[in-house]
Design a protein around this motif. Structure first.
Motif, PDB file in Angstrom:
ATOM      1  N   VAL A 162      -5.567   5.925   1.543  1.00  0.00           N
ATOM      2  CA  VAL A 162      -4.523   5.059   1.713  1.00  0.00           C
ATOM      3  C   VAL A 162      -4.125   5.242   3.295  1.00  0.00           C
ATOM      4  N   ASN A 164      -6.324   2.731   5.031  1.00  0.00           N
ATOM      5  CA  ASN A 164      -6.058   1.429   4.929  1.00  0.00           C
ATOM      6  C   ASN A 164      -4.731   0.984   5.671  1.00  0.00           C
ATOM      7  N   GLN A 181       0.747  -0.909   0.106  1.00  0.00           N
ATOM      8  CA  GLN A 181      -0.080  -0.163  -0.045  1.00  0.00           C
ATOM      9  C   GLN A 181       0.841   1.201   0.025  1.00  0.00           C
TER      10      GLN A 181
END
Length: 733
Positions: free
Chosen positions: A582, A585, A516
């Motif tokens: 992001v 996450n 990620q």
């Protein structure tokens, strides 16, 4: 365990081997076990029976070769109660079948519950990449890092290679590519160039600045040599013949891959220079190539790079003509003397063009493949990376296949494990254009780990310490259908004290952090980002401004901070992933990792598993650090765009949180890993970096809402303090 006894198998004219692993149990082996590969599987089978429950009593296994199965394929069939037949398409298939049966028994399942199964290779080539620092005088591509200097002696330790190859075989790897710009002086003896061969194995007390990327060995290196091992060139040849023979016995093909034109150990001798038009150099490299294969009958092939120091060549075709005149014709010389020899050539797609490669190497007398970095230097990004799409079209046109180089320049200390990610990437390789893969790093030597704080474990094999990672890529490369249950059983066998399903999920969720980060803050070059230290080669610590200037990976849904700040209007759900998404996450992955680790610690853990869990906790806190770093960068960019003071306050609050997470990360990581210099990276000292993390808060507090001056991303060439090839002998290119 009793020693083996050999008895004739009267009915089939084969051999029976009996061993009693338990007082009331016997393992009977029938078949042709003369192959070292089958013998290796037998050793694991005997060990599994010796340590398993009494349910394995009176087990009988027969090995049968059947070429109709195909290369490396196997089938395990039930021949009766506690009786199995392992059929292999070749000796490697027999070995894999035997290893698989041993694995099933070691997992503790009752013999009656073992089912018939078969296997065949999904990818033909399943390889590892290792840069090998043979000597301070014949270094690898960049030996400025500690791991290279620490491992020079390892390269000349036969016990290391034997243990490494054993683990590779268990994980179903069948290739090892050894990368060195010019290994020949440490490997061969040339009749016409006797002074090139190097006696002894040497290191040096001279250290380059860790931001350097030397081209050629500096004079200071040669002035400060230290002999690690006394060896003649003849003894070196015997050693490497033993290494390659052992690899062959484990079904592993060895390839040397080089860079050009780099000639460490030969500059200034016999008129040898790196000049493009030097006929003496061409003759010398051709002789090196010929002698390498004549000296090592078990060497499977050679790889080349048309670049790094070939800028003096006017065209790609000129580069290829030089490579053909040296390596290509050198191999043709060998084939002329040994017509039965099949030597695989691996040509990297780097600083050249495929049309030129095909034009010049069209007459190569053997298997010919390409090699390409699948996701740049960032294998932990996205399984369906689009970087090689254009190459695939060219490969299809020229009917060639490529080895996908999976460059792990992301994680060197912390242990990674996400089988779903590995499986997805392997399945995404275009089958018709894929020869296989080679996984490894460019500035780190995956041999022995000497960065461990625990002196009792310092020097342990990297392939053992990171066994779960290496297992995933090798086993899934052979069979991508292996599911979560398969890996949970592997974890249970290795760490029986904990809930394997919990460990699997905790490890997998934590391992989603690095992909990620890399998809959002994508740096194709290894020297541009060292995630475990949030730093890069030239400037050290990467700031919020670096993240504001950062770009996301091509083809990824993640969008950069500038694009997010400029974005207006609604977005279709799932169409894009914003910087704040992001961060969320990363926060979720980290939370799952920390929660799972806390649950795992409720059980008394073995020292090894306790160390693994500490790695997972470290990764989780690092993920939280990057989550808040990205939030801070996003809010700061918005502050500069809207001039709203609240945005700056949000940025500062996020940085305060980030600093707290970094302190947790640094405390955990430093409890396991001591500082080390990383080649083309920086000094990876997470405790010392804490001051940079904390200083950034003060820097942002003092910022105005003016946009920072742009700091353009330099090319790799710009970052290298290049020493002229041959500088060690005062030679000009």
């Amino acid at each position: 365990m009793k020693s083996l006894s050999l008895l004739p198998h009267l009915a089939a004219g084969l051999l029976l081997l009996s061993v009693a692993p338990l007082a009331s149990a016997a393992l009977t082996i029938a078949g042709d076990t003369s192959s070292p590969r089958v013998s290796f599987a037998l050793a694991d089978l005997k060990k599994a029976c010796a340590t398993a429950s009494p349910t394995v009593a009176d087990l009988s296994v027969t090995f049968i070769a059947d070429p109709k199965l195909g290369a490396e394929a196997y089938r395990i069939a039930i021949a009766g109660p506690a009786r199995f037949t392992v059929t292999g398409g070749d000796t490697l298939g027999l070995m894999y079948g035997g290893l698989r049966l041993a694995e099933l028994i070691a997992q503790g399942r009752p013999i009656a519950r073992i089912r018939e199964e078969s296997g065949s290779p999904y990818l033909a080539q399943r390889g590892l990449k290792m840069n090998i620092p043979l000597d301070a005088r014949t270094p690898s591509y960049d030996d400025t890092g500690d791991s290279a200097l620490w491992n020079i002696a390892t390269m000349w330790d036969l016990s290391f290679w034997q243990a490494h190859f054993d683990e590779m075989a268990r994980h179903r790897y069948n290739a090892l590519t050894l990368w060195n710009p010019h290994p020949f002086p440490s490997l061969v003896k040339l009749k016409d160039y006797p002074d090139v061969a190097l006696a002894d194995v040497c290191t040096t007390t001279y250290r380059y600045d860790y931001r350097e990327h030397p081209r050629g060995v500096a004079p200071e290196v040669l002035e400060n040599l230290v002999v690690l091992k006394k060896l003649t060139i003849e003894e070196k040849i015997i050693f490497w013949r033993q290494v390659m023979a052992y690899a062959k016995d484990r079904g592993i093909a060895i390839y040397f891959i080089n860079w050009n034109v780099l000639l460490d150990g030969a500059y200034g001798k016999y008129g040898i220079t790196a000049a493009a038009d030097n006929a003496a150099t061409v003759a010398y490299v051709r002789a090196c190539t010929r002698e390498l294969f004549l000296t090592y009958p078990d060497l499977a092939g050679l790889g080349v790079t048309a670049g790094e120091s070939m800028g003096q060549f006017p065209t790609n075709e000129a580069k290829e003509q030089w490579l053909w005149a040296t390596y290509g014709l050198g191999i043709k010389d060998v084939v002329a003397l040994q017509p039965e020899r099949k030597i695989r050539f691996i040509h990297r797609d780097w600083q050249t063009g495929l049309d030129s490669v095909v034009k010049i190497f069209g007459g190569y007398p053997g298997p010919f493949d390409i090699s390409f970095k699948y996701a740049g230097a960032r294998m932990h990004t996205m399984p369906d990376a689009a970087i090689g799409d254009d190459l695939v079209k060219d490969l299809e046109q020229h009917r060639l296949k490529t080895w996908w180089t999976l460059r792990n320049d992301d994680l060197f200390c912390l242990r990674w494990g996400d089988p779903d990610f590995a499986r997805a990437m392997i399945r995404n390789f275009p089958r018709e254009q894929t020869a296989g893969f080679e996984m490894g790093s460019d500035g780190y030597v995956w041999a022995r780990n000497f960065a461990l704080v625990d002196e009792q474990r310092r020097g342990e094999l990297e392939i053992g310490r990171h066994w779960y990672n290496f297992m995933q890529w090798g086993r899934l490369g052979y069979d991508p259908s292996l599911d979560q249950h398969f890996f949970e059983l592997a974890l249970h066998t290795h760490y029986p004290e904990v809930d394997a399903a919990l460990l699997y999920e905790t490890w997998a969720m934590t391992s989603k952090i690095m992909p990620q980060i890399n998809r959002f803050f994508y740096k194709k070059g290894d020297w541009m980002f060292l995630p475990e230290g949030c730093q890069w080669k030239n400037e050290g610590f990467l700031t919020v401004d670096d993240f504001i200037r950062g770009e996301s990976m091509p083809g990824a849904k993640e969008i950069s901070i500038p694009k997010f700040v400029r974005h207006t209007g609604p977005a279709t759900p799932g169409e894009i992933i914003t910087p704040l998404d992001v961060a969320e996450n990363l926060e979720a992955f980290a939370a799952a990792g920390l929660s799972g680790a806390a649950r795992l610690r409720k059980t008394t853990l073995s020292p090894e598993l306790a160390s693994v869990v500490t790695d997972l906790e470290s990764m989780a806190w690092l993920g939280r650090y990057y989550a808040d770093k990205i939030r801070a960068a996003t809010r700061l960019a918005q502050f500069r765009h809207t001039h709203e003071p609240a945005r700056k306050a949000d940025a500062l609050a996020a940085l305060e949180n980030a600093a707290g997470s970094w302190r947790q990360y640094a405390a955990l990581a430093s409890s396991q890993y001591r500082p080390q210099v990383m080649a083309r990276g920086w000094n990876l000292d997470v405790l010392a970096l804490t001051k940079d993390v904390e200083q950034e808060i003060q820097t942002v507090r003092a910022m105005t809402d003016e946009a920072p001056k742009p700091r353009p991303t330099p090319t790799e060439k710009d970052t290298k303090k290049t020493k002229s090839p041959g500088s060690a002998k005062g030679q000009k290119p």
